[in-house]
Design a protein around this motif. Structure first.
Motif, PDB file in Angstrom:
ATOM      1  N   VAL A  12       0.735  -1.167   0.027  1.00  0.00           N
ATOM      2  CA  VAL A  12       0.041  -0.131   0.152  1.00  0.00           C
ATOM      3  C   VAL A  12       0.805   1.216  -0.078  1.00  0.00           C
ATOM      4  CG1 VAL A  12      -1.889   1.288   1.189  1.00  0.00           C
ATOM      5  CG2 VAL A  12      -1.580  -1.177   1.249  1.00  0.00           C
ATOM      6  N   PHE A  13       0.926   2.092  -1.104  1.00  0.00           N
ATOM      7  CA  PHE A  13       1.286   3.385  -1.135  1.00  0.00           C
ATOM      8  C   PHE A  13       0.664   4.239  -0.490  1.00  0.00           C
ATOM      9  CE2 PHE A  13       3.734   1.606  -4.898  1.00  0.00           C
ATOM     10  CZ  PHE A  13       5.120   1.470  -4.292  1.00  0.00           C
ATOM     11  N   GLU A  14      -0.443   4.718  -0.720  1.00  0.00           N
ATOM     12  CA  GLU A  14      -1.206   5.707  -0.027  1.00  0.00           C
ATOM     13  C   GLU A  14      -2.367   4.925   0.620  1.00  0.00           C
ATOM     14  OE1 GLU A  14      -1.979   8.770  -3.195  1.00  0.00           O
ATOM     15  OE2 GLU A  14       0.131   8.464  -3.408  1.00  0.00           O
ATOM     16  N   TYR A  18      -4.329  -0.196  -3.141  1.00  0.00           N
ATOM     17  CA  TYR A  18      -3.098  -1.317  -2.957  1.00  0.00           C
ATOM     18  C   TYR A  18      -2.657  -1.376  -4.236  1.00  0.00           C
ATOM     19  CZ  TYR A  18      -4.635  -3.428   1.458  1.00  0.00           C
ATOM     20  OH  TYR A  18      -4.741  -3.720   2.813  1.00  0.00           O
ATOM     21  N   ALA A  19      -1.377  -1.278  -4.311  1.00  0.00           N
ATOM     22  CA  ALA A  19      -0.420  -1.461  -5.533  1.00  0.00           C
ATOM     23  C   ALA A  19      -0.265  -2.848  -5.929  1.00  0.00           C
ATOM     24  CB  ALA A  19       0.772  -0.544  -5.561  1.00  0.00           C
ATOM     25  N   VAL A  20      -0.123  -3.596  -4.969  1.00  0.00           N
ATOM     26  CA  VAL A  20      -0.035  -5.179  -4.972  1.00  0.00           C
ATOM     27  C   VAL A  20      -0.874  -5.748  -4.081  1.00  0.00           C
ATOM     28  CG1 VAL A  20       1.524  -7.323  -4.899  1.00  0.00           C
ATOM     29  CG2 VAL A  20       2.345  -4.905  -5.886  1.00  0.00           C
ATOM     30  N   SER A  39       1.173  -1.832 -18.063  1.00  0.00           N
ATOM     31  CA  SER A  39       1.746  -0.837 -17.323  1.00  0.00           C
ATOM     32  C   SER A  39       1.120  -0.405 -16.017  1.00  0.00           C
ATOM     33  CB  SER A  39       2.021   0.322 -18.003  1.00  0.00           C
ATOM     34  OG  SER A  39       2.329   1.317 -17.355  1.00  0.00           O
ATOM     35  N   GLY A  40       1.750  -0.476 -14.820  1.00  0.00           N
ATOM     36  CA  GLY A  40       0.735   0.101 -13.433  1.00  0.00           C
ATOM     37  C   GLY A  40       0.359  -1.203 -12.869  1.00  0.00           C
ATOM     38  N   CYS A  41       0.582  -2.334 -13.357  1.00  0.00           N
ATOM     39  CA  CYS A  41      -0.182  -3.722 -12.484  1.00  0.00           C
ATOM     40  C   CYS A  41       0.571  -4.027 -11.357  1.00  0.00           C
ATOM     41  CB  CYS A  41      -0.635  -4.741 -13.505  1.00  0.00           C
ATOM     42  SG  CYS A  41       1.220  -5.359 -14.017  1.00  0.00           S
ATOM     43  N   GLY A  42       1.697  -3.336 -11.039  1.00  0.00           N
ATOM     44  CA  GLY A  42       2.536  -3.652  -9.902  1.00  0.00           C
ATOM     45  C   GLY A  42       3.710  -4.774  -9.966  1.00  0.00           C
ATOM     46  N   LYS A  43       4.019  -4.851 -11.183  1.00  0.00           N
ATOM     47  CA  LYS A  43       5.152  -5.915 -11.551  1.00  0.00           C
ATOM     48  C   LYS A  43       6.691  -5.151 -10.876  1.00  0.00           C
ATOM     49  CE  LYS A  43       5.023  -5.231 -16.103  1.00  0.00           C
ATOM     50  NZ  LYS A  43       4.024  -4.010 -16.040  1.00  0.00           N
ATOM     51  N   SER A  44       7.015  -4.020 -11.092  1.00  0.00           N
ATOM     52  CA  SER A  44       7.975  -3.466 -10.486  1.00  0.00           C
ATOM     53  C   SER A  44       7.928  -3.204  -9.066  1.00  0.00           C
ATOM     54  CB  SER A  44       8.335  -2.001 -11.040  1.00  0.00           C
ATOM     55  OG  SER A  44       8.560  -2.109 -12.447  1.00  0.00           O
ATOM     56  N   THR A  45       7.024  -2.981  -8.422  1.00  0.00           N
ATOM     57  CA  THR A  45       6.688  -2.792  -7.084  1.00  0.00           C
ATOM     58  C   THR A  45       7.102  -4.230  -6.494  1.00  0.00           C
ATOM     59  OG1 THR A  45       5.145  -1.165  -7.291  1.00  0.00           O
ATOM     60  CG2 THR A  45       4.976  -2.240  -5.228  1.00  0.00           C
ATOM     61  N   THR A  46       6.324  -5.364  -6.932  1.00  0.00           N
ATOM     62  CA  THR A  46       6.658  -6.625  -6.497  1.00  0.00           C
ATOM     63  C   THR A  46       8.291  -6.978  -6.398  1.00  0.00           C
ATOM     64  OG1 THR A  46       4.464  -7.031  -7.253  1.00  0.00           O
ATOM     65  CG2 THR A  46       5.938  -8.878  -6.648  1.00  0.00           C
TER      66      THR A  46
HETATM   67  N1  ADP Z   1       6.565   5.187  -5.068  1.00  0.00           N
HETATM   68  C1  ADP Z   1       5.199   5.332  -5.200  1.00  0.00           C
HETATM   69  N2  ADP Z   1       4.333   6.014  -4.608  1.00  0.00           N
HETATM   70  C2  ADP Z   1       2.975   5.928  -4.935  1.00  0.00           C
HETATM   71  N3  ADP Z   1       2.600   5.052  -5.970  1.00  0.00           N
HETATM   72  C3  ADP Z   1       3.330   4.235  -6.435  1.00  0.00           C
HETATM   73  C4  ADP Z   1       4.787   4.135  -6.329  1.00  0.00           C
HETATM   74  N4  ADP Z   1       5.339   3.452  -7.254  1.00  0.00           N
HETATM   75  C5  ADP Z   1       4.250   2.852  -7.914  1.00  0.00           C
HETATM   76  N5  ADP Z   1       3.290   3.241  -7.427  1.00  0.00           N
HETATM   77  C6  ADP Z   1       1.795   2.825  -7.914  1.00  0.00           C
HETATM   78  O1  ADP Z   1       1.951   1.373  -7.996  1.00  0.00           O
HETATM   79  C7  ADP Z   1       1.078   0.814  -8.707  1.00  0.00           C
HETATM   80  C8  ADP Z   1       1.984  -0.233  -9.432  1.00  0.00           C
HETATM   81  O2  ADP Z   1       3.033   0.214 -10.001  1.00  0.00           O
HETATM   82  P1  ADP Z   1       4.362  -0.571 -10.775  1.00  0.00           P
HETATM   83  O3  ADP Z   1       4.638  -1.664  -9.699  1.00  0.00           O
HETATM   84  O4  ADP Z   1       5.670   0.643 -11.041  1.00  0.00           O
HETATM   85  O5  ADP Z   1       3.738  -0.986 -12.187  1.00  0.00           O
HETATM   86  P2  ADP Z   1       4.399  -1.605 -13.306  1.00  0.00           P
HETATM   87  O6  ADP Z   1       5.880  -2.103 -12.860  1.00  0.00           O
HETATM   88  O7  ADP Z   1       3.436  -3.010 -13.412  1.00  0.00           O
HETATM   89  O8  ADP Z   1       4.092  -0.952 -14.513  1.00  0.00           O
HETATM   90  C9  ADP Z   1       0.752   1.940  -9.940  1.00  0.00           C
HETATM   91  O9  ADP Z   1      -0.598   2.266  -9.756  1.00  0.00           O
HETATM   92  C10 ADP Z   1       1.731   3.136  -9.481  1.00  0.00           C
HETATM   93  O10 ADP Z   1       1.206   4.290  -9.935  1.00  0.00           O
END
Ligand code: ADP
Ligand code: MG
Length: 375
Positions: A12-14, A18-20, A39-46
């Motif tokens: 959870v960022f905000e 839920y980002a993941v 894009s934005g599905c949470g791959k990088s965050t995971t």
């Molecule tokens: N540092 C951050 N602060 C707030 N929201 C974030 C941050 N990083 C990513 N997000 C949000 O989390 C979600 C997943 O992002 P991300 O993991 O980058 O997606 P992907 O790599 O699949 O494109 C998106 O909605 C993105 O806007």
């Protein structure tokens, strides 16, 4: 090398965003896992949570037999490769590659041996004295991969490492990465939005959407048995065709009546599965472009004829992609060169109904096959 296990991991960022969500996955030792999704599905965050670059909100991350939620990135013994190479511009290729080992106080002699060995493997031995500015994109990425390799980490984490390369080089590097993994056998987690990269590289693919895992499967399983409409549409190029409609009784069997008013006969076994169980429920029939034919060539198959107007005819030499505008929208067909279709004229395509998929119109789940995450 190590297994990596995620149990109900959330980010959870905000507040309440839920980002993941509930990410559970058991990555086997030596496995090549690809996270794919828009894009934005949470791959990088995971991936960043695994790397230790992003805090885990809840859930557990295990690397080997160690719970790593709170481990420092450096303690996790993982190497990360990014899209934008992350090389030190003022250092030579040799020093860039040697850097992570020198800060770990590895003996100079061993560093020299490992840099040369790795450079040899990646075909960059002749570049060791150059600065990054004097390298092409592909060479820079090879150096970045080299730096990751020679640390001999428990696992490689790669976030869209080929996205900055042109199409031809991307294909070339994809093949190199595959053979490198074959050689080294190191557990690899690879993030991409490109389904072709996912299909060609992965032992298993994790398809994500809006922070949720949709399905985890081998490329072949994913292609042949997509668990829902999203996975079915995301994997495969051109995408699977979709026609909405309902199953109706037709003579001794059943047929699929599309919203566009076409009647598609169903093979006997399929008809029995769908009717009367799904009588009067809106379903989506999915059929891949290669299951549409210009001619009904085999007499042991049941084809359903669909008529329309040819809007485009893309010839690729060994095959052609036909686009047919029908009463149910556009259909794409992958056909052989002698198809005879002409743009702006009407044509008939034949759907191989044995290979049709069926999804619930509301839940979007595959009604012939359900996947469960047992991770
Ligand atoms: N540092 C951050 N602060 C707030 N929201 C974030 C941050 N990083 C990513 N997000 C949000 O989390 C979600 C997943 O992002 P991300 O993991 O980058 O997606 P992907 O790599 O699949 O494109 C998106 O909605 C993105 O806007
Ligand atoms: Mg990303």
């Amino acid at each position: 090398m190590a297994e990596i296990v995620l149990k109900d991991v959330c980010k959870v960022f905000e507040k309440d965003q839920y980002a993941v969500s509930n990410f559970s996955l058991h990555i086997r030792d030596g496995e090549f896992i690809v996270f794919v999704g828009p894009s934005g599905c949470g791959k990088s965050t995971t991936l960043r949570m695994i790397a230790g670059l992003e805090e885990i909100t809840s859930g557990e991350l295990w690397i080997g037999d160690r719970l790593c939620n709170y481990a420092e990135p450096g303690e996790r013994d993982l190497s990360m490769v990014f899209q934008n190479y992350a090389l030190y511009p003022q250092m030579s290729v040799y020093d860039n590659m040697a850097f992570s080992l020198s800060i770990r106080k590895v003996p100079k002699q061993e560093i020299r041996q490992r840099v040369h060995e790795t450079a040899e493997m990646l075909g960059i031995s002749n570049l060791l004295s150059r600065r990054p500015a004097a390298l092409s994109g592909g060479q820079k990425q090879r150096v970045a991969i080299g730096s990751a390799i020679l640390r001999k980490p428990k696992a490689f984490l790669m976030d869209e490492p080929l996205s900055n390369l042109d199409a031809k080089l991307r294909t070339h590097m994809r093949v190199e990465l595959a053979s490198l993994h074959h050689k080294l056998g190191t557990t690899t987690i690879y993030v991409t939005h490109d389904q072709t990269e996912a299909m060609t590289l992965a032992d298993r693919i994790v398809v994500m959407k809006a922070g949720y895992i949709q399905q985890v499967a081998t490329p072949v399983e994913l292609y042949n048995r997509p668990t829902n409409l999203f996975v079915a549409g995301f994997i495969g190029s051109p995408s699977m065709n979709f026609l909405r409609g309902k199953v109706k009784k037709a003579g001794d069997g059943a047929a699929f009546l599309t919203e566009g008013g076409q009647v598609l006969p169903l093979p006997a076994a399929l008809g029995k599965t769908l009717w009367p169980q799904y009588d009067n429920r809106t379903l989506v029939l999915g059929i891949r472009p290669e299951d549409l034919y210009a001619f009904p060539a085999r007499n042991d198959r049941l084809y359903a004829a669909v008529q329309g107007t040819v809007t485009a005819c893309e010839s690729l030499g060994h095959e052609a992609i036909l686009h047919l505008e029908t009463s149910d929208g556009e259909l794409a067909a992958r056909v052989e060169p002698g198809h005879g279709a002409v743009e702006d004229r009407s044509a008939t395509l034949f759907l191989d109904m044995e290979n049709a998929h069926f999804f619930d119109g509301e839940t979007e789940q595959n009604i012939l096959y359900q996947w469960r995450n047992d991770a």
